[in-house]
Design a protein around this motif. Structure first.
Motif, mmCIF file in Angstrom:
data_model
loop_
_atom_site.group_PDB
_atom_site.id
_atom_site.type_symbol
_atom_site.label_atom_id
_atom_site.label_comp_id
_atom_site.label_asym_id
_atom_site.label_seq_id
_atom_site.Cartn_x
_atom_site.Cartn_y
_atom_site.Cartn_z
ATOM 1 N N VAL A 314 -4.853 12.734 -6.049
ATOM 2 C CA VAL A 314 -3.828 11.880 -5.445
ATOM 3 C C VAL A 314 -4.578 10.767 -4.720
ATOM 4 O O VAL A 314 -5.175 10.987 -3.660
ATOM 5 N N GLY A 316 -4.637 7.292 -2.789
ATOM 6 C CA GLY A 316 -3.814 6.386 -1.990
ATOM 7 C C GLY A 316 -2.698 7.095 -1.257
ATOM 8 O O GLY A 316 -2.485 6.889 -0.075
ATOM 9 N N GLY A 317 -1.941 7.915 -1.986
ATOM 10 C CA GLY A 317 -0.829 8.622 -1.370
ATOM 11 C C GLY A 317 0.461 7.819 -1.410
ATOM 12 O O GLY A 317 0.514 6.712 -1.959
ATOM 13 N N THR A 319 3.653 5.455 -0.458
ATOM 14 C CA THR A 319 3.745 4.179 0.261
ATOM 15 C C THR A 319 4.457 4.343 1.600
ATOM 16 O O THR A 319 4.248 3.551 2.517
ATOM 17 N N PRO A 346 -2.247 8.381 4.305
ATOM 18 C CA PRO A 346 -2.329 7.576 3.073
ATOM 19 C C PRO A 346 -2.994 6.229 3.328
ATOM 20 O O PRO A 346 -2.800 5.610 4.378
ATOM 21 N N GLU A 374 2.747 11.733 -9.528
ATOM 22 C CA GLU A 374 3.699 10.643 -9.303
ATOM 23 C C GLU A 374 4.619 10.917 -8.121
ATOM 24 O O GLU A 374 5.117 10.006 -7.481
ATOM 25 N N THR A 377 2.685 9.386 -5.142
ATOM 26 C CA THR A 377 2.123 8.046 -5.181
ATOM 27 C C THR A 377 3.153 6.953 -5.383
ATOM 28 O O THR A 377 2.799 5.767 -5.391
#
Length: 378
Positions: A314, A316-317, A319, A346, A374, A377
């Protein structure tokens, strides 16, 4: 008796050593760099691993010191050994992992397969290497680079002038590593564990997928690797572990070239991202095995639970919010997916967790793992 392990570094690797330590009754302590580190549940002290006094004080309460990363300075490692502390892997082995030029020198001396390389001190040296290697090459900083940092593809003598300038400004008089640009079919990783008394146990060789220099996906075992590829990768990793005296888990990252060779790309002397699949997919995870190895305990079985394991990072993580906020929806949608949250905020490009799917069909396992990521992210 009680076994006591001290881990220097408070990242996710230290965090993932905690569950197997609890299961085995091992007392685990972590010297973390900051408050709120990924390994905060086991962080008994926050301090600077560059400070000899801090590290020696931390080591007084453990039987063996090991590491979440390879960045502890050699003078600090030497002070630990002088004080009679068991250190695994030891300073001599870590010196090879800490400096890529030293790594290339040692691997060359051992006759192990690596890309053609040179240490260059200026643009003239880089120009000469480029002239002999088709006008393109890979330049790496000797120290500190990871996850795509400190690595650059160049096609001109002055493409690394900023790095040469930084070396000059730092007064180190150091060099950059330049390597041939290898034509490879895929990237592989071979993990082994070695005890101080000599026992070595491998896991299956895995295929890795990199994005922007960061490991994104791992397929275990590597497709179409049974036979020669697996045997050669195993032999390379065993040779590195034995000849360099590595103790604990060793990861050997490899290129499988278009002309059927295996070349060593990088070494990591600790649990490694390409081995995270072992938590769910192997009889003995790399984290349990690392603890066993540094304590010189018999090593565990590394067989696979299912024919295929797929690990996807994973990066960025989400938003908005955290991985934990998205977890219930994933659990409902994919109850067989194993989720590992590193407890990090994140941030673009940051490894904040991973998911693993094990199964009988590779394509289905890949699809499910990618779909699971998904959730975290989007």
């Amino acid at each position: 008796m009680a076994y006591r392990v001290g881990v220097i570094g408070g990242g996710q690797l230290a965090r993932m050593m905690v569950p197997p330590a609890v299961h085995l009754g091992i007392e685990i302590s972590v010297l973390a760099e900051t408050e709120g580190s990924s390994a905060r549940l086991a962080a008994t002290r926050v301090g600077d691993y560059h400070d000899v006094d801090v590290v020696l004080d931390f080591a007084r309460g453990v039987d063996v010191v090991t590491f979440d990363h390879e960045h502890v300075p050699q003078p600090v490692l030497a002070a630990l050994v002088e004080a009679g502390v068991e250190v695994h892997p030891g300073p001599a082995a870590l010196a090879v992992a800490q400096d890529k030029i030293v790594m290339r020198e040692r691997l060359t001396a051992l006759g192990l397969p690596i890309p053609d390389w040179a240490a260059v001190h200026d643009a003239a040296g880089l120009e000469a290497f480029l002239a002999d290697h088709g006008g393109r090459a890979v330049v790496k900083t000797a120290r500190g680079g990871y996850d795509g940092k400190g690595v650059r593809v160049v096609s001109g003598a002055h493409d690394a002038d900023d790095w040469f300038a930084a070396l000059a400004d730092g007064g180190s008089g150091g060099a950059l590593l330049v390597e041939e640009l290898v034509e490879f079919r895929r990237e592989l990783s071979q993990l082994v564990a070695r005890r101080p008394s000599g026992q070595i146990v491998p896991w299956p060789v895995v295929e890795t997928v990199q994005r922007d220099g960061v490991c994104a996906e791992v397929f275990a075992p590597a497709p179409s690797s049974a036979g020669r590829v697996a045997d050669v990768a195993d032999d390379i990793a065993r040779t590195v572990a034995e000849r360099l005296g590595v103790t604990g888990v060793l990861a050997v990252e490899l290129f499988e070239t278009t002309d059927e060779r295996l070349l060593i790309n990088e070494l990591a002397m600790r649990p490694h991202n390409t081995g995270h699949w072992t938590i769910d997919g192997s009889v003995t995870s790399q984290f349990e095995q690392h603890l066993r190895a540094v304590l010189d305990l018999p090593l565990g079985d590394t067989g696979c639970h299912r024919p295929h394991s797929v690990m996807v990072n994973v990066l960025g993580g989400p938003t908005t919010g955290t991985m934990a906020d998205r977890l219930p929806a994933l659990m409902l949608d994919q109850p067989a997916v194993k989720v590992h949250d590193y407890g990090k905020e994140p941030r673009p490009g940051r490894k904040v967790g991973h998911v693993t799917v094990i199964g009988d069909d590779l394509d289905e396992s890949v699809f499910r793992a990618r779909a699971a990521v998904e959730f975290f992210t989007e």
